[in-house]
Motif scaffolding. Sequence first.
Motif, PDB file in Angstrom:
ATOM      1  N   ILE A 109       7.305  14.629 -49.646  1.00  0.00           N
ATOM      2  CA  ILE A 109       8.787  14.065 -50.007  1.00  0.00           C
ATOM      3  C   ILE A 109       9.359  13.377 -48.636  1.00  0.00           C
ATOM      4  O   ILE A 109       9.155  14.034 -47.635  1.00  0.00           O
ATOM      5  N   GLU A 110      10.145  12.320 -48.765  1.00  0.00           N
ATOM      6  CA  GLU A 110      10.617  11.546 -47.896  1.00  0.00           C
ATOM      7  C   GLU A 110      12.034  12.390 -47.399  1.00  0.00           C
ATOM      8  O   GLU A 110      12.517  13.103 -48.067  1.00  0.00           O
ATOM      9  N   LYS A 111      12.279  12.081 -46.241  1.00  0.00           N
ATOM     10  CA  LYS A 111      13.358  12.681 -45.327  1.00  0.00           C
ATOM     11  C   LYS A 111      14.683  12.674 -46.225  1.00  0.00           C
ATOM     12  O   LYS A 111      15.497  13.541 -46.375  1.00  0.00           O
ATOM     13  N   GLN A 112      15.038  11.245 -46.970  1.00  0.00           N
ATOM     14  CA  GLN A 112      16.120  11.114 -47.473  1.00  0.00           C
ATOM     15  C   GLN A 112      15.985  11.674 -48.786  1.00  0.00           C
ATOM     16  O   GLN A 112      17.334  12.330 -49.259  1.00  0.00           O
ATOM     17  N   GLN A 113      14.854  11.812 -49.318  1.00  0.00           N
ATOM     18  CA  GLN A 113      15.247  12.941 -50.728  1.00  0.00           C
ATOM     19  C   GLN A 113      15.337  14.276 -50.271  1.00  0.00           C
ATOM     20  O   GLN A 113      16.014  14.760 -51.120  1.00  0.00           O
ATOM     21  N   SER A 114      14.802  14.790 -49.191  1.00  0.00           N
ATOM     22  CA  SER A 114      15.333  16.092 -48.818  1.00  0.00           C
ATOM     23  C   SER A 114      16.597  16.258 -48.494  1.00  0.00           C
ATOM     24  O   SER A 114      17.383  17.481 -48.897  1.00  0.00           O
ATOM     25  N   PHE A 115      17.171  15.383 -47.802  1.00  0.00           N
ATOM     26  CA  PHE A 115      18.430  15.343 -47.415  1.00  0.00           C
ATOM     27  C   PHE A 115      19.635  15.248 -48.805  1.00  0.00           C
ATOM     28  O   PHE A 115      20.442  16.042 -48.910  1.00  0.00           O
ATOM     29  N   LEU A 116      18.959  14.556 -49.957  1.00  0.00           N
ATOM     30  CA  LEU A 116      19.983  14.729 -51.213  1.00  0.00           C
ATOM     31  C   LEU A 116      19.549  15.924 -51.555  1.00  0.00           C
ATOM     32  O   LEU A 116      20.612  16.441 -52.214  1.00  0.00           O
TER      33      LEU A 116
ATOM     34  N   TYR B  48      23.229  29.063 -38.963  1.00  0.00           N
ATOM     35  CA  TYR B  48      22.814  29.132 -40.223  1.00  0.00           C
ATOM     36  C   TYR B  48      21.919  27.868 -40.616  1.00  0.00           C
ATOM     37  O   TYR B  48      21.754  26.921 -39.857  1.00  0.00           O
ATOM     38  N   ASN B  49      20.828  28.436 -41.275  1.00  0.00           N
ATOM     39  CA  ASN B  49      19.737  27.630 -41.489  1.00  0.00           C
ATOM     40  C   ASN B  49      19.330  27.229 -43.125  1.00  0.00           C
ATOM     41  O   ASN B  49      19.702  28.057 -43.870  1.00  0.00           O
ATOM     42  N   PHE B  50      18.997  26.083 -43.471  1.00  0.00           N
ATOM     43  CA  PHE B  50      18.638  25.636 -44.748  1.00  0.00           C
ATOM     44  C   PHE B  50      17.251  25.028 -44.708  1.00  0.00           C
ATOM     45  O   PHE B  50      16.959  24.173 -43.888  1.00  0.00           O
ATOM     46  N   TYR B  51      16.431  25.736 -45.666  1.00  0.00           N
ATOM     47  CA  TYR B  51      15.035  24.953 -45.553  1.00  0.00           C
ATOM     48  C   TYR B  51      14.676  24.607 -47.049  1.00  0.00           C
ATOM     49  O   TYR B  51      14.988  25.000 -47.991  1.00  0.00           O
ATOM     50  N   ILE B  52      14.069  23.233 -46.771  1.00  0.00           N
ATOM     51  CA  ILE B  52      13.486  22.837 -48.082  1.00  0.00           C
ATOM     52  C   ILE B  52      11.796  22.504 -47.896  1.00  0.00           C
ATOM     53  O   ILE B  52      11.259  22.074 -46.674  1.00  0.00           O
ATOM     54  N   ASN B  53      11.155  23.120 -48.819  1.00  0.00           N
ATOM     55  CA  ASN B  53       9.714  22.795 -48.800  1.00  0.00           C
ATOM     56  C   ASN B  53       9.486  21.328 -48.713  1.00  0.00           C
ATOM     57  O   ASN B  53       9.624  20.701 -49.580  1.00  0.00           O
ATOM     58  N   GLY B  54       8.787  20.933 -47.771  1.00  0.00           N
ATOM     59  CA  GLY B  54       8.302  19.653 -47.844  1.00  0.00           C
ATOM     60  C   GLY B  54       7.356  19.041 -48.679  1.00  0.00           C
ATOM     61  O   GLY B  54       7.063  17.934 -48.741  1.00  0.00           O
ATOM     62  N   GLU B  55       6.690  19.927 -49.395  1.00  0.00           N
ATOM     63  CA  GLU B  55       5.725  19.472 -50.393  1.00  0.00           C
ATOM     64  C   GLU B  55       6.323  19.635 -51.825  1.00  0.00           C
ATOM     65  O   GLU B  55       6.154  18.423 -52.602  1.00  0.00           O
ATOM     66  N   ASN B  56       7.128  20.409 -52.105  1.00  0.00           N
ATOM     67  CA  ASN B  56       7.663  20.668 -53.562  1.00  0.00           C
ATOM     68  C   ASN B  56       9.053  20.478 -53.854  1.00  0.00           C
ATOM     69  O   ASN B  56       9.734  20.600 -54.853  1.00  0.00           O
ATOM     70  N   GLY B  57       9.785  20.489 -52.695  1.00  0.00           N
ATOM     71  CA  GLY B  57      11.347  20.328 -52.815  1.00  0.00           C
ATOM     72  C   GLY B  57      12.210  21.739 -52.910  1.00  0.00           C
ATOM     73  O   GLY B  57      13.500  21.517 -53.124  1.00  0.00           O
ATOM     74  N   GLN B  58      11.487  22.729 -52.799  1.00  0.00           N
ATOM     75  CA  GLN B  58      12.415  24.106 -53.076  1.00  0.00           C
ATOM     76  C   GLN B  58      13.218  24.159 -52.009  1.00  0.00           C
ATOM     77  O   GLN B  58      12.962  24.037 -50.784  1.00  0.00           O
TER      78      GLN B  58
END
Length: 365
Positions: free
Chosen positions: A122-129, A323-333
Motif C-alpha cells: 500500500i502507498e504511503k498516502q493510503q497508510s496516512f489516510l 507514542y507510536n502508531f503502526y500500520i501493516n504495510g501489506e494489509n493496512g491493519q
Amino acid sequence: MPVEPNIQKTELKKPCANCGAELKYKPGTTNISCEYCGHEESINIDENGFTELELYPYLKEMGAQKHSEEISMLHCKNCGANQHVEENYKSLHCVYCSMPLVIEDAYKEDWILPGAVLPFQIEKQQSFLIFQKWVNKLWWAPNKLKKASLDPQFTKGLYLPYWTFDALLSASYTGQRGEYYYETQRYRDSNGKTQTRRVRKTRWYPASGKVSGFVDDTLIKASKQRSGRIPSQIAHWNLKKLQPFDSGFLSGFVTEKYTIPLQQGHLSAKGEAKQIAERWCRQDIGGDTQRVNSMNMSLAEETFKHILLPVYVSAYRYKGKEYNFYINGENGQISGTRPYSFWKIFLTIVFALILISLFVYFVKG
C-alpha cells in the motif's frame, strides 16, 4: 553472492533517466518510479527464488563475510533502534521515537544480506489516510495529535528484520489418551430435594509413537528496542508474497537492522518447534484429550534466511512521552498507543454534570 568491499549495494541510488531524480519503489508493483516525471523501471526479480542458507555451517562462520555486506547505520540513543541511512538525508528522525538522528553519527556495520523481502503493498498516502481515519475516531484525543495526523511527515515506511527457519522435525513421545464418559450422580439441592446430574469423567490409556514433518518459515522477530515494539495485532504478513531480495524494493524507505543475533533467533525457533512437535504428538495420540509425558525432538536439514517485512510507523511525542502508531504495510491493519487530553475529559465530565443538574432541576420543578 559476495559484494565487493568498496560497494554498498543497499545504499546505491538509481537516478531517473529522464530528469535525474532518485527512483523509488512503487508499492504494490515490481517497479521503481520517479515521483517527479513519472518514469518507471522494472526491478529484476531473481528467477532462482529465495536464498536459503544452511544454519549450522553459518553459525560456525559468523565472522566470515559470505552472504553479508557493509552498510551505513544510525543508532538511536533514545530507543536503541538501528536504522539504515539514505545517502540523500542531511538529518532525519528516528521512526520509533522521533528523536533527531544526525548523518555525521553514521557508522559502518556488516549485516547478513536479506534472502527475501515482502514489498510494501500500500502507498504511503493510503497508510496516512488510514492513520488519519483512526485518529479521528479516538475519543478525547489531544488537539495536537489531531494536527499531527494531518501532516504526512509523521508517517514513515519501515522494513522490519525477521529471521525465518526451516527444518525437518521428528519426535518420539510417550503419553496418555483420554476418552470421556459420563455418569449420573444424585445430589441434594439447597431445598433438600434429590436431583440428578451428568458428570463427565475420563478413562486414560497409554500411548506412544513418532511424528515427523517439515516445519516451514518459522517467523522470529530479529529486532528489539527499549520502546517501540511492533504490536502483535498487526504483526501478520502473507509470506507467500515474499520476493527474492533486491535493493530496489528498499528505495525510498527506512530499513531497520536486526539487533537479535542469529544464534538467539535460532533458540527462539527451537522453542517454537517444540510447541509444534507437542501439537503433532497430541494429534497423533487422538481421543478426547491428551497427555504428553515425555518427548524427544530432533531437527535436521535446518536452513534460515533474513527477511524484511513492511510497516508504516507514526511517531508522536506528547508531554514528554512517546507514542507510536503502526500500520501493516501489506494489509493496512493499524494499532498503537494513544494519549488522552485531560482538559477534554474534564470538560466532558463538567458538561455531563451540568446536564444532570438541569435534568434534576426540571424534574423537581
